[in-house]
Design a protein around this motif. Structure first.
Motif, PDB file in Angstrom:
ATOM      1  N   ASN A 223       0.822  -1.209   0.000  1.00 13.92           N
ATOM      2  CA  ASN A 223       0.000   0.000   0.000  1.00 13.92           C
ATOM      3  C   ASN A 223       0.856   1.260   0.000  1.00 13.92           C
ATOM      4  O   ASN A 223       0.537   2.242  -0.670  1.00 13.92           O
ATOM      5  N   ALA A 224       1.959   1.227   0.756  1.00 17.72           N
ATOM      6  CA  ALA A 224       2.837   2.395   0.818  1.00 17.72           C
ATOM      7  C   ALA A 224       3.425   2.707  -0.554  1.00 17.72           C
ATOM      8  O   ALA A 224       3.698   3.861  -0.879  1.00 17.72           O
ATOM      9  N   ASN A 225       3.597   1.681  -1.385  1.00 20.68           N
ATOM     10  CA  ASN A 225       4.130   1.878  -2.731  1.00 20.68           C
ATOM     11  C   ASN A 225       3.064   2.277  -3.747  1.00 20.68           C
ATOM     12  O   ASN A 225       3.335   2.340  -4.942  1.00 20.68           O
ATOM     13  N   GLY A 226       1.832   2.476  -3.278  1.00 16.81           N
ATOM     14  CA  GLY A 226       0.753   2.788  -4.222  1.00 16.81           C
ATOM     15  C   GLY A 226       0.234   1.550  -4.918  1.00 16.81           C
ATOM     16  O   GLY A 226      -0.387   1.618  -5.969  1.00 16.81           O
ATOM     17  N   GLY A 227       0.484   0.392  -4.314  1.00 16.95           N
ATOM     18  CA  GLY A 227      -0.026  -0.853  -4.872  1.00 16.95           C
ATOM     19  C   GLY A 227       0.789  -1.342  -6.042  1.00 16.95           C
ATOM     20  O   GLY A 227       2.015  -1.168  -6.083  1.00 16.95           O
ATOM     21  N   GLY A 228       0.106  -1.965  -6.990  1.00 19.72           N
ATOM     22  CA  GLY A 228       0.819  -2.526  -8.133  1.00 19.72           C
ATOM     23  C   GLY A 228      -0.123  -3.365  -8.972  1.00 19.72           C
ATOM     24  O   GLY A 228      -1.346  -3.260  -8.869  1.00 19.72           O
ATOM     25  N   TRP A 229       0.494  -4.187  -9.794  1.00 19.85           N
ATOM     26  CA  TRP A 229      -0.273  -5.022 -10.708  1.00 19.85           C
ATOM     27  C   TRP A 229      -0.016  -6.503 -10.416  1.00 19.85           C
ATOM     28  O   TRP A 229       1.138  -6.927 -10.375  1.00 19.85           O
TER      29      TRP A 229
END
Ligand SMILES: *[C@@H]1O[C@H](CO)[C@@H](O)[C@H](O)[C@H]1NC(C)=O
Length: 341
Positions: A223-229
């Motif tokens: 979440n801290a990384n803005g999520g992902g794929w």
């Protein structure tokens, strides 16, 4: 005659080769508002024996547990009420795509996954007849995955998130209790066993029963990384899972640019790879599958790992009495894009 056999040979090579290089085009884009028409809310008793009360769509929207705007789908558990221990549990949501898929690739663009003790979020796929007479069994099977290798199951746990494959119809990405265990585990059964890594073309970056170093595919770090794929490919020959954190420069351009055509051979080594083999015929075990997203509370997996995760001793009481612990128990899904050959 020569031409014919050469054509045959070409076809033969093509069909052998395509498992490593399969081009797909977009068939469904799930984003924002259209989730409300293309997925249904499944208001069933918690099949995993936890403290989850899955509500219908009207209730979910009324209580703002399901919320859509132009480019996001939010799914969350109730985080305002103390729950009566005699009730079915804390309100939450479980949604399922109306459409089912066989050979396909799916890209899940996820900004946030539910965090916190007692949560057991999952993105998964399973057969269209669910829930049917087999529904409780699916829950039981998931549970047994973790403890009993004698069930016909393959499960692979990637730290917090895991992929579990039943030899009937299900595979899922999931995690519990915000936990970051450092092990990946593979359970196999006589009905569907997987070759060791490095054999039968089985390559993946996730290790089996060894420490993993990547922690960005789950929980707070995710979440801290803005999520992902997350990406999944299912063919008659293989099931593969990939993950790229939002800032990962190795994210394939076709994924970050939302291309209409994708070529999974350009995606690099998957975090998990389950090839079909003589010991596991994927065709026999997998029918058309629907996409399911849910947030379970306690339940078989989260309860079993609750104490190890440093969450306390009693998952049910924790969930009932601490609404504010669930403020971050939400999915924020930017889109799901499904591609077919
Ligand atoms: C509903 O949830 C969304 C997403 O969390 C939020 O932006 C919005 O303000 C909420 N609406 C209400 C009425 O609380």
């Amino acid at each position: 005659m020569w031409q014919r056999s050469s054509l045959l040979l070409t076809l033969l090579f093509a069909s052998v080769y395509h498992s490593d290089a399969w081009i797909y085009t977009i068939s469904d884009t799930y984003v924002g508002q259209n989730f409300l028409e293309t997925f249904q809310h499944i208001a069933i008793p918690d099949p995993t024996h936890g403290r989850t009360n899955y509500v219908d769509q009207l209730t979910a929207q009324y209580e703002n547990l399901t919320f859509v705007d132009a480019d996001s789908l939010i799914l969350q558990t109730d985080f305002t009420n103390v729950v009566d221990p005699n009730s079915p549990g804390r309100n939450s949501v479980r949604i399922q795509s109306l459409k089912a898929y066989t050979t396909h690739a799916a890209i899940f663009d996820v900004r946030h996954i539910p965090e916190g003790c007692g949560t057991w979020p999952a993105i998964w796929e399973t057969g269209p007849n669910w829930p049917s007479t087999g529904e409780v069994d699916i829950g039981h099977i998931k549970q047994s995955t973790l403890s009993s290798p004698s069930k016909s199951l393959v499960s692979m746990i990637f730290s917090h998130f895991s992929l579990i494959i039943t030899t009937t119809t299900t595979y899922r990405l999931e995690g519990a209790n915000n936990q970051s265990p450092s092990q990946s585990t593979l359970h196999t059964s006589p009905g569907c066993s997987m070759p060791p890594l490095g054999q039968a073309d089985r390559t993946q970056s996730g290790r089996i029963t060894q420490d993993t170093s990547s922690t960005d595919s789950f929980g707070r770090e995710f979440n801290a990384n803005g999520g992902g794929w997350y990406a999944l490919e299912r063919t008659p020959d293989d099931i593969r899972i990939w993950f790229w954190s939002r800032p990962d420069p190795s994210t394939p351009t076709a994924i970050s640019s939302e291309a209409f055509t994708i070529d999974t051979s350009l995606w690099g080594t998957p975090i998990a790879h389950f090839p079909a083999s003589i010991s596991c015929d994927l065709n026999e075990h997998f029918g058309p599958n629907n996409i399911i997203i849910d947030i379970a509370l306690c339940g078989d997996l989260a309860s079993a790992t609750f104490t190890d995760a440093g969450c306390g001793t009693d998952c049910a009481t924790f969930v009932d009495q601490n609404p504010t612990a669930f403020i971050d128990a939400y999915f924020d899904i930017a889109s799901i894009r499904v591609f077919e050959p």
